[in-house]
Write a protein that holds these residues in place. Structure first.
Motif, PDB file in Angstrom:
ATOM      1  N   ALA A   1      40.373  48.023  42.139  1.00  0.00           N
ATOM      2  CA  ALA A   1      40.845  49.202  41.413  1.00  0.00           C
ATOM      3  C   ALA A   1      42.290  49.520  41.777  1.00  0.00           C
ATOM      4  N   GLY A   2      42.615  49.425  43.074  1.00  0.00           N
ATOM      5  CA  GLY A   2      43.986  49.710  43.494  1.00  0.00           C
ATOM      6  C   GLY A   2      44.985  48.741  42.899  1.00  0.00           C
ATOM      7  N   VAL A   3      44.648  47.456  42.936  1.00  0.00           N
ATOM      8  CA  VAL A   3      45.553  46.450  42.374  1.00  0.00           C
ATOM      9  C   VAL A   3      45.679  46.635  40.865  1.00  0.00           C
ATOM     10  N   THR A   4      44.544  46.898  40.216  1.00  0.00           N
ATOM     11  CA  THR A   4      44.576  47.105  38.763  1.00  0.00           C
ATOM     12  C   THR A   4      45.426  48.322  38.402  1.00  0.00           C
ATOM     13  N   TYR A   5      45.238  49.417  39.158  1.00  0.00           N
ATOM     14  CA  TYR A   5      46.010  50.636  38.889  1.00  0.00           C
ATOM     15  C   TYR A   5      47.504  50.380  39.070  1.00  0.00           C
ATOM     16  N   ALA A   6      47.870  49.720  40.167  1.00  0.00           N
ATOM     17  CA  ALA A   6      49.295  49.474  40.421  1.00  0.00           C
ATOM     18  C   ALA A   6      49.902  48.580  39.343  1.00  0.00           C
ATOM     19  N   ASN A   7      49.176  47.527  38.954  1.00  0.00           N
ATOM     20  CA  ASN A   7      49.709  46.609  37.942  1.00  0.00           C
ATOM     21  C   ASN A   7      49.826  47.279  36.576  1.00  0.00           C
ATOM     22  N   LEU A   8      48.785  48.047  36.198  1.00  0.00           N
ATOM     23  CA  LEU A   8      48.845  48.715  34.896  1.00  0.00           C
ATOM     24  C   LEU A   8      49.934  49.788  34.866  1.00  0.00           C
ATOM     25  N   ARG A   9      50.075  50.536  35.955  1.00  0.00           N
ATOM     26  CA  ARG A   9      51.132  51.555  35.999  1.00  0.00           C
ATOM     27  C   ARG A   9      52.508  50.905  35.887  1.00  0.00           C
ATOM     28  N   LYS A  10      52.682  49.791  36.604  1.00  0.00           N
ATOM     29  CA  LYS A  10      53.958  49.084  36.521  1.00  0.00           C
ATOM     30  C   LYS A  10      54.194  48.555  35.114  1.00  0.00           C
ATOM     31  N   SER A  11      53.122  48.039  34.501  1.00  0.00           N
ATOM     32  CA  SER A  11      53.254  47.510  33.149  1.00  0.00           C
ATOM     33  C   SER A  11      53.596  48.615  32.153  1.00  0.00           C
TER      34      SER A  11
ATOM     35  N   LEU B   1      43.448  56.342  36.234  1.00  0.00           N
ATOM     36  CA  LEU B   1      42.914  56.618  37.563  1.00  0.00           C
ATOM     37  C   LEU B   1      41.509  57.194  37.477  1.00  0.00           C
ATOM     38  N   ARG B   2      41.286  58.110  36.528  1.00  0.00           N
ATOM     39  CA  ARG B   2      39.941  58.668  36.372  1.00  0.00           C
ATOM     40  C   ARG B   2      38.943  57.586  35.971  1.00  0.00           C
ATOM     41  N   SER B   3      39.385  56.690  35.088  1.00  0.00           N
ATOM     42  CA  SER B   3      38.492  55.599  34.671  1.00  0.00           C
ATOM     43  C   SER B   3      38.142  54.697  35.847  1.00  0.00           C
ATOM     44  N   LEU B   4      39.147  54.414  36.679  1.00  0.00           N
ATOM     45  CA  LEU B   4      38.881  53.558  37.839  1.00  0.00           C
ATOM     46  C   LEU B   4      37.967  54.247  38.844  1.00  0.00           C
ATOM     47  N   LEU B   5      38.151  55.561  39.024  1.00  0.00           N
ATOM     48  CA  LEU B   5      37.273  56.287  39.940  1.00  0.00           C
ATOM     49  C   LEU B   5      35.832  56.284  39.438  1.00  0.00           C
ATOM     50  N   VAL B   6      35.665  56.478  38.129  1.00  0.00           N
ATOM     51  CA  VAL B   6      34.316  56.388  37.564  1.00  0.00           C
ATOM     52  C   VAL B   6      33.751  54.985  37.773  1.00  0.00           C
ATOM     53  N   GLY B   7      34.622  53.984  37.573  1.00  0.00           N
ATOM     54  CA  GLY B   7      34.178  52.612  37.808  1.00  0.00           C
ATOM     55  C   GLY B   7      33.768  52.375  39.249  1.00  0.00           C
ATOM     56  N   LEU B   8      34.505  53.000  40.195  1.00  0.00           N
ATOM     57  CA  LEU B   8      34.141  52.860  41.607  1.00  0.00           C
ATOM     58  C   LEU B   8      32.775  53.470  41.888  1.00  0.00           C
ATOM     59  N   VAL B   9      32.516  54.632  41.296  1.00  0.00           N
ATOM     60  CA  VAL B   9      31.206  55.265  41.493  1.00  0.00           C
ATOM     61  C   VAL B   9      30.100  54.382  40.927  1.00  0.00           C
TER      62      VAL B   9
ATOM     63  N   SER C   1      58.341  61.808  32.185  1.00  0.00           N
ATOM     64  CA  SER C   1      57.187  60.952  32.507  1.00  0.00           C
ATOM     65  C   SER C   1      55.864  61.569  32.092  1.00  0.00           C
ATOM     66  N   THR C   2      55.891  62.533  31.206  1.00  0.00           N
ATOM     67  CA  THR C   2      54.649  63.201  30.812  1.00  0.00           C
ATOM     68  C   THR C   2      53.650  62.220  30.221  1.00  0.00           C
ATOM     69  N   ARG C   3      54.130  61.373  29.321  1.00  0.00           N
ATOM     70  CA  ARG C   3      53.225  60.411  28.685  1.00  0.00           C
ATOM     71  C   ARG C   3      52.703  59.397  29.698  1.00  0.00           C
ATOM     72  N   LEU C   4      53.611  58.906  30.556  1.00  0.00           N
ATOM     73  CA  LEU C   4      53.188  57.951  31.584  1.00  0.00           C
ATOM     74  C   LEU C   4      52.199  58.593  32.545  1.00  0.00           C
ATOM     75  N   LYS C   5      52.485  59.850  32.904  1.00  0.00           N
ATOM     76  CA  LYS C   5      51.581  60.541  33.820  1.00  0.00           C
ATOM     77  C   LYS C   5      50.210  60.735  33.196  1.00  0.00           C
ATOM     78  N   THR C   6      50.174  61.062  31.919  1.00  0.00           N
ATOM     79  CA  THR C   6      48.887  61.242  31.235  1.00  0.00           C
ATOM     80  C   THR C   6      48.092  59.939  31.214  1.00  0.00           C
ATOM     81  N   LEU C   7      48.793  58.846  30.887  1.00  0.00           N
ATOM     82  CA  LEU C   7      48.105  57.553  30.821  1.00  0.00           C
ATOM     83  C   LEU C   7      47.611  57.105  32.195  1.00  0.00           C
ATOM     84  N   THR C   8      48.449  57.279  33.213  1.00  0.00           N
ATOM     85  CA  THR C   8      48.043  56.846  34.552  1.00  0.00           C
ATOM     86  C   THR C   8      46.914  57.708  35.098  1.00  0.00           C
ATOM     87  N   HIS C   9      46.941  59.005  34.801  1.00  0.00           N
ATOM     88  CA  HIS C   9      45.832  59.862  35.228  1.00  0.00           C
ATOM     89  C   HIS C   9      44.531  59.452  34.542  1.00  0.00           C
ATOM     90  N   LEU C  10      44.626  59.122  33.265  1.00  0.00           N
ATOM     91  CA  LEU C  10      43.444  58.652  32.555  1.00  0.00           C
ATOM     92  C   LEU C  10      42.931  57.343  33.156  1.00  0.00           C
TER      93      LEU C  10
END
Length: 477
Positions: free
Chosen positions: A24-34, A157-165, A146-155
């Motif tokens: 999840a961490g690697v995916t989040y970092a790569n997607l945010r960078k992308s 992150l929430r998806s990854l947290l749900v995936g972790l659960v 960065s409002t749009r980027l922040k919205t997408l990354t928060h979404l």
């Protein structure tokens, strides 16, 4: 957790959760960078389009540099309407002239974006473009919040947290199933151990269909139990046979002793015969007990210390041959150091030299070699006669490519083929013709001596009659 089930569940859950967390961490970092790179590229394209529009209208740029009046305000409004089409609602555009003077500033229609510093987690994207028009240098600045980027990354992150659960829940269920599947054969093996502890040596562990390490463990355990069960059966048979063999001389001694108690003083001649019978039975009983004790000592792990050593074969075998010539004058006992008889295999015979061999060293103590040779010579002398008083026994030594040893062969009737596989078993006396006062322990003792010193012993009937006992020790590595 004390149980293996709990430990397996905990370890599996921890390992799976760690893998999911890293993923999840690697995916989040790569997607945010992308996402950030994608927004930067898109902003760069729109900024270049703005520069191109401004460069194509130098007259309008000059009017923006004039003093503020009605004409300039009209120009600013016209430019604002035209340039706003290139901006997102939350973006800002600033145009600077020479000396850093602000010529034009356009705010987006949306909410004001994030204005944190460049080191903030969701900092603004700001692009500067310098261009020239009509001999004047201008600088265009576009702020992309960065409002749009922040919205997408928060979404994300929430998806990854749900995936972790979900992964944690799945890991727990998978760990429970894995623990159950892994521990089921171990529980079966544990039940088998408990049966063995209760002296049920017929217990065997179930072997699963999967050819894995647990199945190999079960097969190894079953093979071990086969050996243990066979050993226990041999021990039980040994004690039963020993009790049977002991019963006969003890019964004879008891009978003669009872006769002496009742009528010994009335019949001196019969009393004398009874005493002689008691002496003979006592001697037989002594030999039997000594044989049993010898076998017991040879099975002791410390017995190897008494057997270890080295001995010149001729120093033991030659005196024994002379001794048996004197003890059994009716039997021709001879020694050969290059025997060509079928007692040895053709390959072994080809390796024997033509001339007498030099002394040989065998890897056991001389006393053990003497004991071994006596057993084989006793059997050969006892059963080697073809009939009547005649008989012939040959003792020989040999050297082959794979080892060295000695043999004892006779020219008697041999051993029935059906009995050959069993002659080394304790108390085995298959052929009634070969039951002349023995107890069936000699060859068992001989095999124990040879095998404990790393050799092998074989018995074979020969084509021209007689039996060959061959002892061989492999060549040192």
């Amino acid at each position: 957790m004390r149980t293996w089930r709990g430990k397996l569940v905990l370890w599996s859950l921890a390992s799976m959760f760690a893998v999911a967390l890293v993923f999840a961490g690697v995916t989040y970092a790569n997607l945010r960078k992308s996402l950030l790179e994608e927004e930067r590229r898109e902003l760069d394209v729109r900024t270049e389009a703005l520069v191109r529009v401004l460069r194509e209208n130098p007259s309008l740029l000059r009017s923006l540099s004039s003093p503020r009046d009605e004409e300039r305000r009209a120009t600013e409004q016209a430019w604002e309407i035209r340039l706003r089409a290139f901006l997102y609602p939350d973006e800002r555009l600033s145009l600077f002239g020479e000396g850093g003077a602000v010529l034009l500033h356009i705010e987006g229609d949306g909410e004001e974006g994030n204005v944190e510093g460049d080191d903030a987690p969701f900092a603004n994207l700001t692009l500067y473009r310098e261009f020239s028009s009509g001999g004047t240098t201008y600088v265009l600045r576009v702020d992309h919040p960065s409002t749009r980027l922040k919205t997408l990354t928060h979404l994300l992150l929430r998806s990854l947290l749900v995936g972790l659960v979900v992964a944690a829940a799945g890991s727990t269920a998978g760990a429970l199933l894995l623990a159950r599947a892994f521990l089921r054969p171990l529980h079966a093996l544990l039940q088998t151990f408990r049966r063995v502890r209760e002296a049920d040596f017929s217990a065997r562990a179930p072997v699963g269909a999967a050819d894995d390490e647990l199945a190999e463990l079960a097969r190894t355990f079953n093979a071990m139990m086969d050996a243990v069960e066979a050993s226990v059966a041999r021990e039980r048979r040994f004690f039963a046979d020993a009790a049977h063999e002991l019963r006969t001389p003890l019964a004879a001694i008891s009978g003669h002793a009872e006769f002496l108690r009742r009528w010994g003083d009335r019949d001196p001649e019969r009393a004398k015969r009874s005493l002689e019978a008691i002496r003979e039975e006592t001697a037989r009983l002594t030999r039997l007990v000594e044989g049993i004790l010898t076998l017991g000592r040879l099975e002791d792990p410390d017995a190897l210390l008494a057997l270890e050593g080295s001995c010149w074969a001729e120093e033991v075998l030659l005196p024994l041959v002379e001794e048996y010539r004197l003890l059994y004058p009716h039997v021709e006992v001879s020694f050969s150091s290059a025997d060509r008889s079928p007692c040895v295999s053709p390959a072994m015979a080809r390796s024997l030299p033509q001339e007498p061999l030099p002394p040989h060293v065998f890897p056991l103590a001389c006393e053990s070699l003497r004991h071994l040779a006596r057993i084989l010579l006793d059997n050969a002398v006892k059963y080697g006669a073809k009939g009547g008083e005649g008989g012939k026994v040959v003792v020989g030594v040999f050297v082959a490519e794979d080892g060295a040893g000695f043999f004892v062969r006779d020219y008697g009737p041999g051993i029935p083929e059906r009995d050959l596989p069993h002659v080394f078993e304790r108390f085995y006396r298959g052929d009634p013709a070969r039951r002349r006062g023995g107890y069936g322990l000699g060859l068992s003792i001989a095999r124990a001596i040879v095998e404990r010193t790393g050799g092998e012993i074989r018995l074979a009937n020969l084509p021209d009659g007689g039996l060959c006992a061959l002892v061989r020790w492999p060549s040192p590595a």
